[in-house]
Design a protein around this motif. Structure first.
Motif: not given
Length: 303
Positions: A82, A84, A166
């Motif tokens: 991931y 972010k 992701y």
């Protein structure tokens, strides 16, 4: 008499051997803490597991930031699950936080767009080519990046700004949260990721990534099959004329990467189309071709 004598000798030998086997062995000094009657000694070195499962959601982000390590530059790899985008957070000076299966979270002042472009650059096929392949299937927005088994999917459009990504290759299963219109994603090693994505949008992106992955696999396997399904020369056979030419020191081949080859093929077909449409002697065709190809040299993120 002879048989009795041999039997007694065998019995005496067996008795002496059993006594010597049953006698307690003296353990070396390094194992004095072991039980005295133990016949086998061993050492065990146990190390605690420092990689604990993480719950990744907005409410838990302050804790995740507190356990993160700062890096000036981050190079994501296949273990990353991931990336972010946290540019909108006012409680931290960082812009991106990256989660990996093999190390604690990393934070950087770099925006996620820069982090992902660095990852794209190390792959055989650039993101621009993956996008062009996706457009042929009607994927004009939020195109996943598929490179073999590694698949990263953008949460939102990334034409002008950064977004979160992701890794679908680490997702094991998902749960729909219909009340909040979100997706709870379960990652390898029991990590729990809450995505602010609708179930419909998530399924659509997974279908797109699956299509691109299937196409890449078919292209790769069928290309390799061109060699696997043809007869090769045995070691004892005399080299044929092509094999001799390939081994000739004077033979100079054109070296190119897969990225360069795909760009060449796409540019060549596009140039053919322009000449057929506007005419080969059109005075503006060279200028249009130069502008178009220069714009296509850089990887452009999807909308």
């Amino acid at each position: 008499m002879k048989s009795d004598f041999e039997h007694e000798q065998h019995q005496e030998y067996f008795t002496n051997w059993k006594k010597s086997y049953d006698a307690p062995k003296e353990l070396p000094n390094s194992f004095l803490n072991e039980l005295p009657g133990l016949r086998y000694a061993y050492e065990a070195h146990l190390q605690p597991n420092t990689r604990k499962p993480l719950l990744i959601e907005e409410d838990n982000l302050p804790f995740l930031l507190s356990i993160s390590q700062e890096k000036s530059h981050i190079l994501i790899d296949p273990s990353t699950y991931y990336v972010k985008d946290i540019r909108d957070r006012k409680d931290t000076p960082f812009n991106t936080i990256v989660f990996s299966l093999t190390e604690p979270p990393l934070v950087t002042r770099e925006v996620s767009k820069v982090v992902m472009e660095r990852y794209f650059d190390q792959k055989p096929l650039c993101y621009a080519f993956i996008q062009s392949l996706g457009k042929s299937f009607g994927f004009h927005q939020r195109c996943p990046f598929v490179s073999g088994h590694e698949i990263f999917i953008p949460e939102k459009g990334s034409t002008n700004n950064s977004t979160s990504w992701y890794a679908a290759h680490h997702i094991l299963y998902v749960v729909e949260l219909k009340k909040t219109n979100q997706m709870r994603v379960f990652i390898r090693q029991h990590h729990d990721l809450l995505l602010d994505i609708s179930p419909h949008s998530f399924k659509e992106q997974i279908d797109r990534a699956t299509t691109l992955s299937h196409v890449q696999y078919k292209l790769a396997t069928e290309t390799f099959s061109l060699f696997n399904n043809t007869q090769t020369s045995h070691r004892a056979d005399e080299l044929n004329i092509i094999e001799k030419r390939l081994m000739d020191p004077e033979f100079v081949s054109t070296c190119f990467t897969l990225k360069e080859f795909t760009h060449f093929m796409s540019h060549y077909r596009l140039s053919e189309w322009m000449e057929k449409t506007f005419g080969e002697k059109n005075p503006y065709i060279d200028e249009s071709r130069a502008d178009l190809f220069n714009d296509d040299k850089e990887d452009k993120p999807s909308k």
